[in-house]
Design an enzyme around this catalytic site. Structure first.
Site, PDB file in Angstrom:
ATOM      1  CB  CYS A 196      -0.503   2.718   3.928  1.00 55.09           C
ATOM      2  SG  CYS A 196      -2.056   2.151   3.252  1.00 55.09           S
ATOM      3  CG  ASP A 197       3.233   1.210   4.364  1.00 50.77           C
ATOM      4  OD1 ASP A 197       2.763   1.798   5.356  1.00 50.77           O
ATOM      5  OD2 ASP A 197       3.050   0.003   4.135  1.00 50.77           O
ATOM      6  CB  CYS A 246      -0.925  -0.021   1.222  1.00 47.97           C
ATOM      7  SG  CYS A 246      -1.982   1.447   1.324  1.00 47.97           S
TER       8      CYS A 246
END
Ligand code: NAP
Length: 325
Positions: free
Chosen positions: A147-148, A144
């Site tokens: 997200c990261d 992701c």
């Protein structure tokens, strides 16, 4: 403190809403259905909480400026749903019968009756089946980028895949990483032309065609990948800080096959039909609604799943109101 607005059904009676699943979509649905005075059973699974239970810090869920651990966020959502009287069953739903009303959901050999259903079983990331990968998830290996990506500022990363997700992940990563390499097993992408163009125009993105990752190497964190060329079977090593796997997701719809309409990839199909109330989260079975990643292959975020959960709950409450009329 519990603030229950609906009476729990007695033996042989139906729940107003049965929610199948226990990720952000399911638990948000439960917060809304219980507060809407609908008796609510969450059939949450033996392993509950969905994909966020496998992540560390979640930095993109609004309301947590310092971030929050994935399992902690899910625990808070569950507590919030239970505060309003949602009943949580930690068993797997193994079968459904949507051909009769009330609907039936089977879990641990018992039949549960529901006047309406919200399917929120989510989807699972497809990971590469190669040695070393699993133990480095969260330690350089991710699925992701939204997200990261920020963890890879000024680092070198790889994205595996050739579909729209891979293109999107690669473009997102260029905002932080110094170099992004897409590794694809064939010599052409299956992504849309527009997404491919974005990738090819981006000077930070390189492409390694006809190449497969065969091993993921690192002790405490990811250090390098072992690669195999599909041209000539030659092998090489590729030092890298981050590996983003974007080879698709598998929707958790095994128990719904033949019971509800699914698309060609197995995701639940939504039927937005003005004639049956204009419910945006309706499925082809009236009274059965859907929310989250089990139907959404595009956004796949906790916050969008929660949003869909809210919509499905509001649709279910409207439907229950119409049943009474
Ligand atoms: P996808 O379209 O199924 O693509 C998966 C990619 O991963 C393919 O290129 C495939 O290679 C590769 N792959 C699969 N298994 C592999 C393996 N074991 N090893 C190496 N490579 C492997 O999946 P997706 O990109 O997640 O997209 C899913 C759906 O969501 C699509 O319909 C897509 O259009 C949609 N989507 C849309 C958007 C958007 O509109 N913004 C964004 C994301 C996704 P091959 O090509 O060789 O099969």
């Amino acid at each position: 403190m519990k603030e229950t607005f609906a009476k729990k059904p007695q033996q042989g009676e139906s729940w107003d809403v049965i929610i199948i699943g226990s990720g952000p979509a399911a638990l948000t649905s439960a917060i809304y259905t219980t507060r809407g005075a609908a008796s609510t059973l969450i059939i949450g699974g033996e392993v509950w909480g969905g994909q966020l239970m496998l992540t560390t810090t979640v930095d993109n869920f609004p309301g947590f400026p310092q971030g929050i651990l994935g399992p902690k966020l899910m625990g808070e959502m569950r507590a919030q749903a239970e505060r309003f009287g949602a009943e949580f069953l930690g068993e797997n739903a193994t079968d459904v019968d949507f051909s009769k009303k009330p609907f039936e959901v089977i879990a641990a050999g018992k039949v549960y009756l529901g006047k309406s259903i919200i399917i929120a079983t989510g989807a699972e990331t497809k990971w590469l089946d190669v040695p070393g990968l699993k133990k480095l998830i969260g330690r350089g290996v991710s699925s992701c980028a939204p997200c990261d990506a920020a963890f890879f500022k000024d680092k070198k990363v790889v994205v595996v895949g050739g579909g729209d997700s891979a293109m999107e992940e690669a473009v997102t990563l260029t905002k932080y990483a110094t170099e992004v390499t897409i590794i694809h097993r064939r010599d052409e992408f299956r992504a849309s032309a527009a997404m491919q163009q974005k990738v090819k125009e981006n000077p930070k993105i390189k492409i390694l065609w006809n190449t497969e990752v065969t091993e993921v190497i690192g002790e405490q964190k990811l250090e390098k990948l072992k690669l195999k060329s599909n041209y000539d079977n030659s092998t090489s090593e590729f030092p890298v800080d981050g590996l983003f796997v974007a080879i698709g997701h598998v929707p958790s719809t095994q128990i719904f096959g033949g019971k509800i309409e699914l698309d060609e990839k197995g995701y639940v199909k939504r039927f937005w039909d003005e004639k049956i109330g204009g419910y945006k989260t309706a499925t082809n079975v009236q009274g059965v609604f859907v929310s989250g990643d089990v139907h959404d292959y595009q956004y796949k975020q906790a916050v969008t799943a929660a949003g869909f959960g809210c919509m499905a709950a509001m649709d279910a409450i409207k439907y229950l109101g119409e049943l009474k009329d």
